[in-house]
Each structure stands twice: as structure tokens, then as C-alpha cells.
Design an enzyme around this catalytic site. Structure first.
Site, PDB file in Angstrom:
ATOM      1  N   ASP A 331     -39.641 -17.570 -10.843  1.00  0.00           N
ATOM      2  CA  ASP A 331     -40.440 -16.807 -11.802  1.00  0.00           C
ATOM      3  C   ASP A 331     -40.706 -17.598 -13.079  1.00  0.00           C
ATOM      4  OD1 ASP A 331     -40.834 -14.603 -10.233  1.00  0.00           O
ATOM      5  OD2 ASP A 331     -39.294 -13.377 -11.165  1.00  0.00           O
ATOM      6  N   ARG A 362     -49.803 -18.001  -7.384  1.00  0.00           N
ATOM      7  CA  ARG A 362     -49.460 -18.511  -8.707  1.00  0.00           C
ATOM      8  C   ARG A 362     -49.633 -20.024  -8.823  1.00  0.00           C
ATOM      9  NH1 ARG A 362     -44.320 -14.501 -10.186  1.00  0.00           N
ATOM     10  NH2 ARG A 362     -45.656 -12.838 -11.013  1.00  0.00           N
TER      11      ARG A 362
END
Length: 448
Positions: A331, A362
Site C-alpha cells: 500500500d 496502481r
């Protein structure tokens, strides 16, 4: 409602409703501040759902108030739990295995709720529940969790694509017993099954093959389950779990700061040669993103870790020239990518192929964004390489992804500024993010 694609994920706690973009001005001085980091999303949603599924009354303090926790609380209310908020605290009246006979629960874009709730519905009393999700969340497969539940007898159907929401779940159908899962895709699937296991009729003997992506989050799950009275045996390698059908008991809990959110403020100190004190982020946390501080030290920052606070002080210039496997703390990948241009040598990030399947792809999103800001970047299957540069001003999409938005804001503060479209996506985990930036002296302008 704003008319944007994420409308079905909005909540009364959403920030920047009706704001099309925010413009972040560069900060021409070092950051020197103290920030109280909002509560952990991971702990907040585990605590909320366990308190709701326990018998008795639980008091939770320091909760995160965000879109994800709103959807968790809303689901609990629809299941018959009493949920009363007072600021960052909440009192939860648990229902144990009791359930209404039927209903619809919407989980928005809350990935944790989407993975944690179905096992409780399948293990509880008889009934039929339809679980819906935002358009974004409905595109994200949850098949590994549903397949594991079916091994334990759960009856699950789908109103659309197989393995995706909307899902129709029969209560009382999940008996438990021997179950096998892969841990390579998402730790949340493992956590979801474990969380529901104490309410199954037989308990669960779970075997996990191939290791677990971000296994620290499973350890956080086990800690939370034991706090609420679950009886669990697990081997040292987190490959076999034996969970007794003990149910849960109410137990008050204080929620710690969110280490993932803290990475953005720690990075601001590091990249501006500044200082950031975070009084509610402590060295005792299990959250894997606390390890981001070790990466900042490789970049040249000084980190003071304590039982009461964490302090980050940045160097005159960040040091690069290394490769880092971000799999354990994926993350924080975008946070590192956002400050990597300011290092004195290239930085390569590896081990994060799985983040292509989060709120956005991402890896692709951050590579496209950096390129638009004139940053030399190479995209790899499992990561990226960022070379030194001075990012230029750019107008960038957030891809409906809170981590993309917050990481790019950090880049803009340290560089030439940035304009971010659909900034309200930060409401997923940190609705106050842009307010916190403004309190640091950063210029934040809303664009309708």
C-alpha cells in the site's frame, strides 16, 4: 451527488462532494509540524464487524470516520446491530449469530467490508441476503473467498458476473470444516474466511498454500479475533489455522493510527528536508506500512521510533540507487514512487504485481501520472523504476483511487504543484487529507 462514476460509493462522511478537482501548490519550505494521523482503516473495520457479530456491548475509541467505515457501520445496522457514534468513538450492540430473514446490504467501494461480511452472512442464522457494491468494487473479483466458503457448504449465487458482486448469500449454509485456499492473491480473502469461522457450526481447519500476500494483515486479523474471544491455533508459517466454533464476546478496544495514511505525512517530511511528528503512531504496531520508515532511512531520513510517537526528519536530498521489494507493504508503493523523482539516483520497486487489481491498476496509474509530470519512469510487470527529475505541474486523474490521489498530492507539494481530478476519492480512508495538508501550510484550492 456529483454525477461522477463513484456516486454509488459516496456516503454522508464523504469529503469534497461536488468538487471536481483540487489544485495543490508547491511548498517552498521544509514541513515542520505535528499531525495526529486518523485511525487505522484495517483495525477500525475489523473492530466494527467483530463488535457487531459479538454478544454484548462494545465501546470502540479512535475509529476512522471514512467511507469504508461508514459502509461497515451501515451494514451492521441493516443486520440489526445497534451502532451509535460520538465523534471518533462508537458503541456497538452486538447480535451474535442472529440475523433478519432477508435484506440488501450495500458495501460501496469498501474492499474490507466486501471480503469480511459474506462469511458472517453465510455462517449466521438462516435467511437470504443480497450484497451489492459500487461499480468499481463490482469489477473486482471476490471469487477466491466465495469458492472457499462453498467448500464449507455455503450457498452463494451471483446476479451478474460469476465471482463478483452483486452476490446472493444464504444464511446458515456455511458449516465450516476443512478448507484450502491460496494466499497469493489477497490477504483479505484469508482474513474474511477466518473472521467468519467462529460462527460456523463446525469451526474451520484452513490450509493456505503458497504463502500469504501481506501476511501481517492476517496477524492483525488474528489479534482482533482473539481480542473478541475467538479460539484459534495457527502454525508459525501461517499455513494452517484451526478455528473453534466459539463465537465472539464484546470487548472494548482503542484503535491505533493508520500506518498507511502516515506514510504520506512521513514522506512530506523526508522530501522537503522537514520534520514531522506523529504522536499516535507508535513502534508497537503490527501494520506493515510502518516499515515504510525503514525505506525513508535508506533514503537518508532520520526516524525516531517510540512508544508514544514517531518523528521523521528529512535529509538535504534523498538518496536513491537501490531496488526495494514492496510486497510486504504494497500500500506504500505509490508513496515511494511519488517521492522517488527527488532522489539522487534511480529507485526500482518490485514485488507488487498484485496492486494492479486494487481500486485501480496502481502500477499503470502511477506510471502514467509520473510520465505526465515529465518524470522518467519505466513500468515493469511487478513494479516500476523512477529516475531523478524535477516533476513539472500536471493535471492528473486520480483513477477513483485514494492512494493515487494522496501520493500525487505529496509529489505536487515537493515539486511544481499538481491538479487532481475527483479528489473526493480520499474519503475511502482519509476524508480530512486535504484539510490536513492545508493545516501544514500547503496551498489547496478547490475547483467546482
Amino acid at each position: 451527488m456529483t454525477g461522477t462514476p463513484q456516486d454509488d460509493a459516496l456516503t454522508p462522511w464523504s469529503a469534497l462532494t461536488g468538487v471536481a478537482a483540487v489544485r495543490i501548490a508547491p511548498l517552498r519550505r521544509p514541513v515542520d509540524a505535528t499531525v495526529v494521523v486518523p485511525g487505522s482503516k484495517s483495525v477500525s473495520n475489523r473492530a466494527l464487524i467483530l463488535a457487531g457479530m459479538a454478544t454484548g456491548r462494545t465501546r470502540l475509541t479512535g475509529l476512522l470516520r471514512s467511507d469504508d467505515t461508514y459502509w461497515c457501520a451501515d451494514a451492521l445496522r441493516r443486520l440489526g446491530c445497534g451502532v451509535a457514534f460520538e465523534g471518533l468513538d462508537a458503541t456497538i450492540e452486538g447480535i451474535g449469530r442472529r440475523r433478519p430473514r432477508s435484506g440488501i446490504v450495500h458495501v460501496g467501494s469498501a474492499g474490507t467490508v466486501a471480503r469480511f461480511l459474506p462469511p458472517f452472512l453465510a455462517a449466521g442464522e438462516a435467511g437470504r441476503w443480497t450484497v451489492t457494491a459500487s461499480r468499481q468494487m463490482s469489477k473486482r473479483p471476490v471469487a477466491p473467498l466465495f469458492e472457499a466458503l462453498r467448500q464449507g457448504g455455503a450457498t452463494i449465487a451471483f446476479a451478474g458476473a460469476e465471482g463478483c458482486f452483486p452476490a446472493i448469500i444464504d444464511g446458515g449454509s456455511f458449516a465450516g470444516g476443512p478448507i484450502a485456499m491460496s494466499g497469493k492473491v489477497s490477504s483479505q480473502f484469508i482474513s474474511g474466511l477466518l473472521l467468519g469461522a467462529p460462527q460456523s457450526r463446525l469451526g474451520v481447519d484452513l490450509v493456505v498454500a503458497g504463502g500469504i500476500v501481506q501476511s501481517d494483515y492476517v496477524r492483525i486479523t488474528l489479534d482482533a479475533m482473539r481480542h473478541f474471544g475467538a479460539e484459534i491455533e495457527v502454525d508459525d508459517g501461517l499455513s494452517r489455522f484451526t478455528v473453534q466454533p466459539s463465537g465472539y464476546r464484546a470487548a472494548d478496544l482503542a484503535v491505533e493510527a493508520d500506518a498507511s495514511t502516515a506514510t504520506y505525512f512521513a514522506a512530506l517530511a523526508a522530501v522537503t528536508a522537514g520534520r514531522m511528528e506523529m504522536p499516535n503512531l507508535t513502534a508497537g504496531t503490527r501494520q506493515p506500512d510502518y516499515l515504510f520508515l525503514e525505506i525513508l532511512e535508506r533514503l537518508g531520513a532520520k526516524v525516531e521510533r517510540g512508544s508514544q510517537r514517531t518523528i521523521v526528519t528529512g535529509p538535504e536530498r534523498l538518496r536513491g540507487g537501490f531496488t526495494v521489494d514492496m510486497k510486504p507493504l504494497s500500500d506504500a508503493t505509490l508513496t515511494l514512487a511519488a517521492i522517488a523523482p527527488f532522489a539522487d539516483a534511480p529507485i526500482t520497486i518490485t514485488g507488487v504485481a498484485h496492486i494492479r487489481h486494487h481500486e485501480s491498476d496502481r502500477i499503470a496509474a502511477i506510471c502514467q501520472s509520473l510520465a505526465k509530470a515529465d518524470v522518467p519512469v519505466e513500468e515493469h510487470a511487478d513494479g516500476l523504476t523512477v529516475s531523478p527529475s524535477q516533476p513539472g505541474f500536471a493535471v492528473l486523474d486520480t483513477y477513483e483511487d485514494h492512494r493515487v490521489a494522496m501520493a500525487l498530492a505529496v509529489m505536487g507539494v515537493a515539486g511544481a504543484g499538481v491538479e487532481l481530478r475527483d479528489p473526493g476519492c480520499v474519503s475511502k480512508t482519509c476524508p480530512s487529507f486535504f484539510e490536513l495538508l492545508a493545516a501544514l501550510g500547503v496551498g489547496v484550492t478547490q475547483i467546482a
